[in-house]
Design an enzyme around this catalytic site. Structure first.
Site, PDB file in Angstrom:
ATOM      1  N   CYS A   2       0.825  -1.212   0.000  1.00  0.00           N
ATOM      2  CA  CYS A   2       0.000   0.000   0.000  1.00  0.00           C
ATOM      3  C   CYS A   2       0.856   1.258   0.000  1.00  0.00           C
ATOM      4  CB  CYS A   2      -0.872   0.020   1.247  1.00  0.00           C
ATOM      5  SG  CYS A   2      -1.923  -1.414   1.397  1.00  0.00           S
ATOM      6  N   ARG A  27       4.963   0.581  -6.373  1.00  0.00           N
ATOM      7  CA  ARG A  27       4.874  -0.323  -5.229  1.00  0.00           C
ATOM      8  C   ARG A  27       3.864  -1.453  -5.475  1.00  0.00           C
ATOM      9  NH1 ARG A  27       6.476   2.608  -0.268  1.00  0.00           N
ATOM     10  NH2 ARG A  27       4.977   1.437   0.959  1.00  0.00           N
ATOM     11  N   TRP A  76      -2.855  -2.412  -1.812  1.00  0.00           N
ATOM     12  CA  TRP A  76      -2.406  -3.743  -2.259  1.00  0.00           C
ATOM     13  C   TRP A  76      -3.156  -4.695  -1.334  1.00  0.00           C
ATOM     14  CZ3 TRP A  76       1.008  -6.290  -5.589  1.00  0.00           C
ATOM     15  CH2 TRP A  76       1.479  -7.540  -5.183  1.00  0.00           C
ATOM     16  N   ASN A 100      -1.414   1.528   5.952  1.00  0.00           N
ATOM     17  CA  ASN A 100      -0.454   0.600   5.353  1.00  0.00           C
ATOM     18  C   ASN A 100      -0.026  -0.342   6.478  1.00  0.00           C
ATOM     19  OD1 ASN A 100       1.586  -0.655   4.011  1.00  0.00           O
ATOM     20  ND2 ASN A 100       2.804   1.163   3.624  1.00  0.00           N
ATOM     21  N   GLY A 101      -0.012  -1.661   6.224  1.00  0.00           N
ATOM     22  CA  GLY A 101       0.384  -2.617   7.270  1.00  0.00           C
ATOM     23  C   GLY A 101      -0.725  -3.621   7.526  1.00  0.00           C
ATOM     24  N   GLU A 480      17.774 -23.307  -3.530  1.00  0.00           N
ATOM     25  CA  GLU A 480      17.422 -21.925  -3.820  1.00  0.00           C
ATOM     26  C   GLU A 480      18.673 -21.040  -3.854  1.00  0.00           C
ATOM     27  OE1 GLU A 480      14.972 -20.602  -4.982  1.00  0.00           O
ATOM     28  OE2 GLU A 480      14.985 -18.491  -4.414  1.00  0.00           O
ATOM     29  N   LYS A 484      19.734 -18.737  -7.040  1.00  0.00           N
ATOM     30  CA  LYS A 484      19.986 -17.286  -6.944  1.00  0.00           C
ATOM     31  C   LYS A 484      21.291 -16.936  -7.626  1.00  0.00           C
ATOM     32  CE  LYS A 484      16.966 -16.889  -6.004  1.00  0.00           C
ATOM     33  NZ  LYS A 484      15.685 -16.482  -6.380  1.00  0.00           N
TER      34      LYS A 484
HETATM   35  O1  M6R Z   1       5.690 -16.190 -10.198  1.00  0.00           O
HETATM   36  P1  M6R Z   1       6.132 -17.591  -9.868  1.00  0.00           P
HETATM   37  O2  M6R Z   1       6.455 -17.777  -8.423  1.00  0.00           O
HETATM   38  O3  M6R Z   1       5.167 -18.627 -10.345  1.00  0.00           O
HETATM   39  O4  M6R Z   1       7.469 -17.791 -10.673  1.00  0.00           O
HETATM   40  C1  M6R Z   1       8.127 -19.020 -10.666  1.00  0.00           C
HETATM   41  C2  M6R Z   1       9.536 -18.895 -11.181  1.00  0.00           C
HETATM   42  O5  M6R Z   1       9.521 -18.425 -12.503  1.00  0.00           O
HETATM   43  C3  M6R Z   1      10.385 -17.955 -10.325  1.00  0.00           C
HETATM   44  O6  M6R Z   1      10.420 -18.382  -9.002  1.00  0.00           O
HETATM   45  C4  M6R Z   1      11.821 -17.909 -10.862  1.00  0.00           C
HETATM   46  O7  M6R Z   1      12.458 -19.128 -10.650  1.00  0.00           O
HETATM   47  C5  M6R Z   1      12.572 -16.748 -10.224  1.00  0.00           C
HETATM   48  N1  M6R Z   1      13.251 -16.003 -11.229  1.00  0.00           N
HETATM   49  C6  M6R Z   1      13.592 -17.162  -9.242  1.00  0.00           C
HETATM   50  O8  M6R Z   1      14.303 -16.088  -8.740  1.00  0.00           O
END
Ligand code: M6R
Length: 607
Positions: A2, A27, A76, A100-101, A480, A484
């Site tokens: 928000c 945002r 939001w 907001n919150g 993960e 990244k």
């Molecule tokens: O919007 P979604 O969570 O469905 O997207 C899934 C993947 O495309 C998304 O997590 C992708 O792997 C990211 N780029 C990871 O950082």
């Protein structure tokens, strides 16, 4: 997330409010509105949808020419769908607020006020604050605000106007940001400086326990008892784009720093009397007891959060969980049927493969639960039940806070399944929930000093390839970490179960190959030490991510990233932040376009 704005000056406030709201569009929002003083009344105009098509169009049929003071909001959605009635400002003609919150105890406040004869029109938590202020208001706004903030729990930034105090704005906050802008003969409130940077660069930061009063004489700050306070005036020297990034170099870094709040916003609305509560979407304990199988389906980071869910649910609830990549699930005739639960995870709620997996699950008769961030998205609309993760918009293509909140939800789900199925008693469930509520503070601790992540990045940024290794929950979280790193730094990276290395992948290790070893699990620590020694003796350069208190010999790790003390169960979630920051600084040192990595899109709406 928000956005709040407010203006008092000598010119027409509608134009200023609309302009400031448009500057907060980045945002993310699904509705917008304003409330202004017109004659002796508060006039409110609000509409679902974009500012240009919704609010501005509506204002054409209800023009406001004379008002010089008002508040505005972009919403939001968190509590209640995007709609005109759920939009802010919200009030009853005597008091109107923008918020907001998340108000954690809104249900209790609502029941209290219903008992006092108040009616409610919206599904929002915000309406309870507006009505509570009205309940306490007896002529003195500061007294009403003081009483109300003594009752409300959770995070809030509030802009408030009272009909009887024409052309005055009051503001108060806790945990959600709010600044007060000082212009020439005019004053503002805003969620961030972006909204008002065209009008002024001078601003105050409102702190918890302070109330700002803005009127034609300027800005006045008091504590909650009405005692005047002096505040420091800041000057923003950012351009608009930097302001949107809140001063961070990239959205990714900003979003990493938003994780303590994001995790709080995900879990707190789903905790009632110290226990998980998914009543909002109809996922009851009875249903969780009855499901034959649990599937978790998603893509990329969303699927990785499912891997953590699998480890947690299987461990705590002794219930098998099948995790699948959506693009595989939809083409392999999965064994899903009536009586199963399929949890569909997606930040955007628009990923084509995930949406199709959802449709397939429904067609096969399963109950579907969408865990999504974007309110009203296709997956949210299509699923039988929805949990919104409340992380706020994620702009960087590389998912960070959206992943962290998906994982946080997996913890709560695991606790609830375990409790519903009688695998843990109420006391243990409360203990686990309480442990989860402490995670945001621990994440914050990891964010307080960034030097170790920068240092590690400086040691690995030249690598061509590296490995992440871990066991148990650490293995699930490392997947993960590895994604990244590869998606934003373009260094080839694989995540491997540490014990599986010896069956092939260890042949990749040569002199200087970086290996990031995630070692948070006490029961697996000795095993991890052997794995680490094995790779080290073959030339690997080892970065150990473990408790800060852990003593590692030189034959074991080259660099240590220390984590704060926490229970084994929660430490992997905390370690995510370290992995995100190592990836971030590595990409920065390689000169990569961190927020928009090559070949990737934020929302993958094609197969
Ligand atoms: O919007 P979604 O969570 O469905 O997207 C899934 C993947 O495309 C998304 O997590 C992708 O792997 C990211 N780029 C990871 O950082």
């Amino acid at each position: 997330m928000c956005g709040i704005v407010g203006f008092i000056g000598k010119r027409a406030c509608t134009d200023v409010l609309i302009d400031a709201l448009k500057r907060l569009e980045y945002r993310g929002y699904d509705s917008a509105g304003i409330a202004i003083f017109e004659d002796d009344k508060i006039k409110t105009v609000k509409a679902k949808g974009k500012i240009k098509e919704g609010l501005v169009e509506k204002l054409k049929s209800e023009p406001i020419f004379t008002a010089v003071c008002g508040i505005g909001h972009t919403r939001w959605a968190t509590h209640g769908e995007p709609s005109d009635v759920n939009s802010h400002p919200i009030g009853n003609g005597r008091v109107s607020i923008v918020h907001n919150g998340i108000i954690e105890n809104y249900r209790e406040i609502k029941s209290f006020l219903i008992g006092k004869g108040y009616g409610f029109e919206s599904e929002t938590d915000t309406e309870t604050v507006a009505k509570l202020l009205d309940y306490y208001y007896e002529g003195d706004p500061i007294e009403a605000i003081e009483k109300a903030v003594g009752v409300i729990q959770g995070a809030y930034a509030l802009g408030i106007i009272f009909r009887e105090h024409k052309n005055k704005i009051f503001a108060v906050r806790k945990d959600s940001p709010l600044i007060v802008g000082k212009g020439k003969g005019e004053s503002f409130i805003a969620s961030d400086i972006t909204a008002i940077i065209e009008y002024t660069r001078e601003y105050y930061c409102l702190e918890r326990g302070e109330i700002a009063t803005l009127d034609e004489n300027g800005i006045h700050f008091t504590d909650l008892h009405g005692e005047a306070i002096e505040k420091e005036l800041f000057t923003a020297d950012w351009d608009v784009e930097s302001a949107q990034k809140g001063g961070y170099e990239h959205f990714m870094l900003k979003e990493i720093h938003e994780q303590p709040d994001a995790v709080r916003n995900t879990i707190s609305p789903r905790i009632k009397d110290g226990l998980p509560d998914f009543g909002e979407c109809g996922l009851t304990a009875e249903k969780l007891r009855a499901y034959k199988h649990i599937f978790i389906v998603g893509c990329g980071s969303a699927m990785h959060s499912g891997m953590v869910g699998k480890y947690l649910i299987e461990d705590l609830a002794r219930t098998p969980v099948i995790v699948d990549i959506a693009s595989e699930f939809r083409y392999r005739n999965p064994l899903v049927s009536d009586g199963d639960l399929v949890v569909i995870v997606s930040q955007s709620g628009e990923t084509a493969d995930t949406l199709e997996a959802l449709k397939l699950s429904k067609a096969k008769g399963a109950d579907t639960l969408a865990v999504v961030n974007v309110v009203g998205s296709s997956i949210a609309r299509e699923a039988d039940m929805v949990i919104y993760t409340n992380a706020g918009p994620e702009i960087s293509v590389c998912s960070t806070k959206a992943y962290a909140v998906q994982v946080a939800f997996m913890y709560l789900l695991a606790f609830e399944v375990a409790y519903a199925r009688g695998r843990i008693d109420e006391a243990r469930c409360k203990e686990l929930v309480n442990g989860l509520t402490e995670v945001p503070e621990k994440i914050q601790e990891c964010l307080n000093d960034l030097s170790i992540y920068q240092y590690v990045a400086s040691k690995i940024f030249n690598a061509d390839s590296l490995l992440y290794i871990g066991r148990g929950l650490d293995n699930a979280l490392s997947m993960e970490g590895s994604l990244k790193l590869k998606e934003i730094s373009y260094i080839h990276s694989e995540s491997y179960a540490a014990g599986e290395l010896k069956h092939g992948t260890i042949s990749l290790i040569e002199d200087g190959t970086p290996v990031i070893a995630v070692m948070t699990q006490s029961s697996l620590f000795e095993k991890m030490l052997s794995n680490v020694r094995t790779v080290k003796s073959r030339g690997a350069k080892v970065v150990a991510i473990c408790r800060a208190a852990e003593n590692l010999d030189a034959d074991c790790a080259d660099y240590k990233v220390g984590l704060p003390e926490a229970d084994d169960l929660f430490l992997p979630l905390i370690s995510t932040v370290a992995m995100q920051l190592i990836a971030y600084y590595t990409a920065v040192q390689r000169g990569c376009d961190v927020d928009k990595p090559r070949n990737l899109a934020k929302s993958v709406t094609v197969e």
